[in-house]
Write a protein that holds these residues in place. Structure first.
Motif, PDB file in Angstrom:
ATOM      1  N   THR A 111       0.860  -1.188   0.000  1.00 13.92           N
ATOM      2  CA  THR A 111       0.000   0.000   0.000  1.00 13.92           C
ATOM      3  C   THR A 111       0.891   1.231   0.000  1.00 13.92           C
ATOM      4  O   THR A 111       2.089   1.153   0.300  1.00 13.92           O
TER       5      THR A 111
ATOM      6  N   CYS B 261       0.651   5.241   1.699  1.00 12.11           N
ATOM      7  CA  CYS B 261      -0.100   6.034   2.661  1.00 12.11           C
ATOM      8  C   CYS B 261       0.301   7.505   2.544  1.00 12.11           C
ATOM      9  O   CYS B 261       1.468   7.819   2.298  1.00 12.11           O
TER      10      CYS B 261
ATOM     11  N   ILE C 293      -5.002   5.894   2.375  1.00 10.56           N
ATOM     12  CA  ILE C 293      -4.340   4.655   1.969  1.00 10.56           C
ATOM     13  C   ILE C 293      -4.764   4.383   0.534  1.00 10.56           C
ATOM     14  O   ILE C 293      -5.945   4.464   0.204  1.00 10.56           O
TER      15      ILE C 293
ATOM     16  N   ARG D  73      -3.560   2.243  -3.468  1.00  4.65           N
ATOM     17  CA  ARG D  73      -2.835   1.197  -4.177  1.00  4.65           C
ATOM     18  C   ARG D  73      -2.731  -0.080  -3.329  1.00  4.65           C
ATOM     19  O   ARG D  73      -1.702  -0.738  -3.289  1.00  4.65           O
ATOM     20  N   VAL D  74      -3.822  -0.415  -2.649  1.00  6.12           N
ATOM     21  CA  VAL D  74      -3.849  -1.633  -1.818  1.00  6.12           C
ATOM     22  C   VAL D  74      -3.812  -2.830  -2.753  1.00  6.12           C
ATOM     23  O   VAL D  74      -4.656  -2.961  -3.643  1.00  6.12           O
TER      24      VAL D  74
ATOM     25  N   MET E 109      -3.095  -4.092   5.497  1.00  6.91           N
ATOM     26  CA  MET E 109      -3.990  -3.014   5.944  1.00  6.91           C
ATOM     27  C   MET E 109      -3.736  -2.654   7.401  1.00  6.91           C
ATOM     28  O   MET E 109      -3.671  -1.472   7.751  1.00  6.91           O
TER      29      MET E 109
ATOM     30  N   SER F  97      -0.635  -0.654   7.579  1.00  4.06           N
ATOM     31  CA  SER F  97      -0.838   0.681   7.011  1.00  4.06           C
ATOM     32  C   SER F  97      -1.599   1.585   7.973  1.00  4.06           C
ATOM     33  O   SER F  97      -1.235   2.751   8.162  1.00  4.06           O
TER      34      SER F  97
END
Length: 147
Positions: free
Chosen positions: A60, A62, A74, A76-77, A93, A96
């Motif tokens: 990800t 942030c 957040i 581009r997971v 997640m 992040s």
């Protein structure tokens, strides 16, 4: 999965290459979506990377509050396809969310979720905000996590 967290300037060339390769593999090829992934925002992001050995399998980026949205963000997971069954999406997640709390002192986080992942983000405390919309031809919805 081994988590590494770095600013853009701290990334080495190998890490940057792996990030761009994974994002292209999933967002452009797998999801068949032609869009400008390299958007000039990576230099302002904190990059949260999940590795299995030397392979980047989750990622990800942030952002601080006020840069992308009013809230911290957040984006581009991503989890590499063959690793999605191991819960690495939840791990990346959690890392992040914790990074945003530690780095920016914020519990308010916003993201633009692909709509098929609403339940996934809800398990991390995000709630839908507003109406759905198309982003690069894919249905999305804003989601916000508060205090």
């Amino acid at each position: 999965m081994n988590i590494k967290i770095k600013t853009f300037k701290e990334l080495n060339l190998d890490e940057l290459y792996k990030i761009l390769q994974l994002r292209s593999e999933v967002f452009v090829v797998e999801q068949d979506c032609v869009y400008q992934d390299i958007d000039g925002k990576d230099s302002k992001a904190i990059h949260v990377m999940g590795f299995e050995g030397d392979e980047l399998v989750a990622y990800t980026r942030c952002f601080e509050p006020g840069y992308y949205f009013d809230e911290a963000a957040i984006g581009r997971v991503i989890v590499k396809y063959k690793y999605r069954k191991y819960g690495f999406g939840h791990d990346i997640m959690k890392a992040s969310i914790n990074q945003i709390k530690n780095q920016y002192g914020s519990n308010n986080i916003k993201l633009s979720a692909q709509q098929y992942l609403i339940r996934f983000y809800e398990t991390h405390g995000f709630i839908q905000s507003g109406e759905g919309y198309l982003e690069d031809g894919i249905p999305h919805i804003a989601m916000i996590k508060g205090t």
